[in-house]
Write an enzyme that holds these catalytic residues in place. Structure first.
Site, PDB file in Angstrom:
ATOM      1  N   ALA A 120      -0.300   1.905   3.574  1.00  0.00           N
ATOM      2  CA  ALA A 120       0.768   2.751   4.120  1.00  0.00           C
ATOM      3  C   ALA A 120       1.220   2.154   5.453  1.00  0.00           C
ATOM      4  CB  ALA A 120       0.264   4.176   4.323  1.00  0.00           C
ATOM      5  N   LYS A 121       2.323   2.600   5.963  1.00  0.00           N
ATOM      6  CA  LYS A 121       2.789   2.187   7.296  1.00  0.00           C
ATOM      7  C   LYS A 121       3.828   3.172   7.783  1.00  0.00           C
ATOM      8  CE  LYS A 121       2.053  -1.276  10.163  1.00  0.00           C
ATOM      9  NZ  LYS A 121       0.789  -2.025  10.306  1.00  0.00           N
TER      10      LYS A 121
END
Ligand code: NAD
Length: 458
Positions: A120-121
């Site tokens: 994720a980011k």
């Protein structure tokens, strides 16, 4: 992201010198899957596309009384091997494509070091240099509120990245805990302050992982004429969490730091500079520029300086086809995410310059984030020695796995071509792979195996 959008993006990727990080990540992925002919098309599409892209817009009232609106993103790329994991950055250049690319890198990175997380980011489009600490606290808290339904200790776990740190994580934790009381919410973020469930060794983990990986590559004899960091010359681009600590740790391991830089410029000392002095100088002046006993250089010049090891530790696409030819280092140790473009990779591979790819080289950060998460769940705090010993084992094992994967793939190129033909693909003998592609092949295979074991729900 809808289908049309994603297809358009995949098709518009320019293999020459396209600096869109999502195009680059897609290109790297697509290159690697050519070496895994058993992967079916549906699975390939599932593995490259992010599960979810959240875009939020929100106002805050700044210290000056002005109301300003900010845009933020959180991309969850994959949950196949575990909850999403990835940093949150504050930077004016944050875009949805950048977040999508960085989220996918996290999926492959977690698989390379074999920790049970997906990728994720997140990020907020803002310039922290032009905001007060109060503004940043309000942006962080409001962003955390917007993300409340999607982040969680077992769903998606943020961490620090560019321009965020332990304090930012403490604010996110506190905001999340206020909205979800009555639970042990410490594992909702990692990279927290030590007195709030942070892990010993997390602050240094990204840089320490870069050192461990570089040491193992050298121990394995991958670079002619260089078998140890001890005695090597090193240049570091970017002097934040990853870069400044890398300079310290490489110096402690016996290297000579000949140049460092930050967003305002760089400094050069052919006989070596003291990283501690540079850190102190930066604390006072907010930059490494004008450090005594050094000469000023530009960031471009730093990348081209005479040295054994170049550590890009700033932002993406710094080393491209227009400057890679002039890079003199024998090793590029990617502490940053995405600093080298595919065109630069090709130049390095043909010249015999070894690139230790980001999804291996900077995986120390997420590895110790995983240790922090485990400690939070167990209500434990491990000693720093214990954390570092575990990190050394993980990084050494992952580096070996990537090197071995390269040897295995390059030793079976004809067999891969034969399998491709059997599967109805065009029969071409593929070129040998570099360490980036072998790291991708290893990671994609690991994620694909779990996806196939789990099957599709419902
Ligand atoms: P940071 O904000 O602490 O530091 C970034 C540094 O880069 C600053 O010194 C800044 O001045 C400098 N910089 C910005 N633009 C530059 C330019 N054009 N030229 C030279 N220097 C420039 O961020 P960080 O956490 O150290 O992250 C740096 C890189 O490492 C990013 O790519 C990030 O994604 C990656 N990374 C960080 C971690 C982590 O745990 N912090 C983990 C893995 C990867």
């Amino acid at each position: 992201m809808n289908d049309t959008e994603s297809t358009a993006v995949l098709e518009s990727a320019d293999p020459a010198e396209d600096l869109n990080l999502f195009h680059i990540a897609t290109q790297q992925f697509q290159h690697a899957v050519k070496y895994i002919p058993e992967l079916k098309e549906g699975l390939i599409q599932f593995l490259i596309r992010p599960d979810r892209t959240l875009t939020v817009e929100f106002p805050i009232q700044t210290n000056s009384g002005e109301v300003r609106n900010f845009k933020g993103y959180r991309v969850l790329h994959s949950r196949v091997r575990g909850p999403g994991k990835g940093g949150i950055r504050f930077h004016p250049d944050v875009t949805g494509d950048e977040m999508r690319a960085l989220a996918s890198l996290m999926t492959w990175k977690c698989a390379v070091v074999d920790i049970p997380f997906g990728g994720a980011k997140g990020g907020v489009v803002c310039d922290p240099k032009r905001l007060t600490k109060d503004d940043l606290r309000m942006i962080t808290r409001r962003f955390a509120v917007e993300l409340n339904g999607s982040i969680g200790p077992h769903t998606d776990i943020p961490a620090p990245d560019v321009n965020t740190g332990p304090e930012t994580m403490a604010w996110i934790y506190d905001t999340y805990h206020m909205m979800n009381p009555g639970h042990n919410n410490l594992p909702v973020v990692t990279g927290k302050p030590l007195n709030l469930g942070g892990s010993f060794g997390r602050r240094e983990a990204t840089a320490r992982g870069t050192l461990f990986s570089t040491q193992q590559v050298l121990r394995r004899g991958l670079v002619a004429g260089l078998d140890s960091v001890d005695g090597a010359t090193v240049a570091v681009q970017g002097f934040g969490n990853a870069g400044s600590i890398a300079a310290e740790l490489f110096a402690e391991a016996g290297a000579t730091i000949v140049a460092v830089s930050d967003s305002r410029g760089g400094v050069y000392a052919p006989g070596g500079l003291d990283p501690h002095a540079a850190i102190e100088h930066k604390k006072v002046t907010r930059s490494v520029v004008d450090l005594s006993g050094t000469e000023s250089i530009s960031n471009e010049e730093l990348l081209e300086i005479e040295c054994d090891i170049l550590i890009p530790a700033a932002l993406e696409t710094q080393i491209r086809c227009d400057n890679a030819e002039r890079v003199k280092a024998k090793i590029i140790a990617e502490a940053a995410n995405g600093p080298t473009t595919p065109a630069a990779d090709e130049i390095f591979f043909s010249k015999g310059v070894l690139v230790i790819p980001d999804i291996l080289c900077n995986a120390g950060g997420v590895t110790v984030s995983y240790y922090e998460w485990v400690q939070n769940i167990e209500n434990e705090q491990w000693d720093e020695d214990e954390v570092n010993a575990k990190l050394l084992k993980k990084m050494t094992r992952a580096t070996d796995a990537v090197i071995d994967s390269q040897a295995e793939v390059n030793g079976s190129l004809q067999e891969i071509a034969r399998k491709s033909e059997v599967r109805g693909h065009q029969s071409v003998t593929l070129p040998p792979v570099d360490l980036r592609t072998s790291a991708y092949i290893l990671a994609i295979t690991r994620v694909a195996e779990v996806a196939l074991s789990r099957g599709i729900w419902p």
